[in-house]
Design an enzyme around this catalytic site. Sequence first.
Site, PDB file in Angstrom:
ATOM      1  N   HIS A 147       8.800 -59.600  -2.101  1.00 31.61           N
ATOM      2  CA  HIS A 147       8.955 -60.147  -3.454  1.00 31.61           C
ATOM      3  C   HIS A 147       9.558 -61.541  -3.333  1.00 31.61           C
ATOM      4  CE1 HIS A 147       9.939 -60.532  -7.679  1.00 31.61           C
ATOM      5  NE2 HIS A 147      11.170 -60.878  -7.324  1.00 31.61           N
ATOM      6  N   SER A 149      11.130 -64.818  -5.523  1.00 34.03           N
ATOM      7  CA  SER A 149      11.715 -65.212  -6.799  1.00 34.03           C
ATOM      8  C   SER A 149      12.753 -66.293  -6.525  1.00 34.03           C
ATOM      9  CB  SER A 149      12.387 -63.995  -7.436  1.00 34.03           C
ATOM     10  OG  SER A 149      13.217 -64.373  -8.508  1.00 34.03           O
ATOM     11  N   GLU A 161       4.715 -60.771  -5.920  1.00 33.19           N
ATOM     12  CA  GLU A 161       4.844 -59.766  -4.870  1.00 33.19           C
ATOM     13  C   GLU A 161       3.597 -59.772  -3.995  1.00 33.19           C
ATOM     14  OE1 GLU A 161       5.223 -58.695  -8.204  1.00 33.19           O
ATOM     15  OE2 GLU A 161       7.380 -59.027  -8.037  1.00 33.19           O
TER      16      GLU A 161
END
Length: 171
Positions: A147, A149, A161
């Site tokens: 993931h 971010s 993802e």
Amino acid sequence: MRKSITLAALAALAWGQVAAVQAMDVSVAVGQTGDSTMTYRLGTQFDFQQSWFASDVGRLTGYWDAAYTFWDGDKTASNHSVSLSPVLVYEFAGERFKPYVEAGIGIAAFSSTELESNDLGSSFQFEDRIGFGVRFAGQEVGVRALHYSNAGLKKPNDGVESYALHYHMSF
């Protein structure tokens, strides 16, 4: 473009410095995002050369992972990223086959802040991972979820993802 070349040069320099210290392992992975973009990853790993909590059940160990990923989107959505992550691994005991689980949090730099329909907000991203697999004869095969971010450091923070199958070989 200049930013990508600078990032690649820094990654190569760091990679070379670490590789000079110890033997390296190489991994390849093929995956897909939730929006069906294919990902192709080439990485190198450097074992921590240490283990903790060894028992009859297994041991905790880890490695550094440095990687390049190509995100194969449509013409406007393709992207490139480089990443560096420390990864903790719990390796279960076994003679020929050693199952494992892994988790880590590292950093990544993307060549663009846009990927698919996602606006990453910044080129700088955190890389979170969780995975499992099996080790055997200096190799491993596994599945992992990654993931990305920016942790809300810059808006928007859509994140992305990737779910991948990977193969790893020790030299």
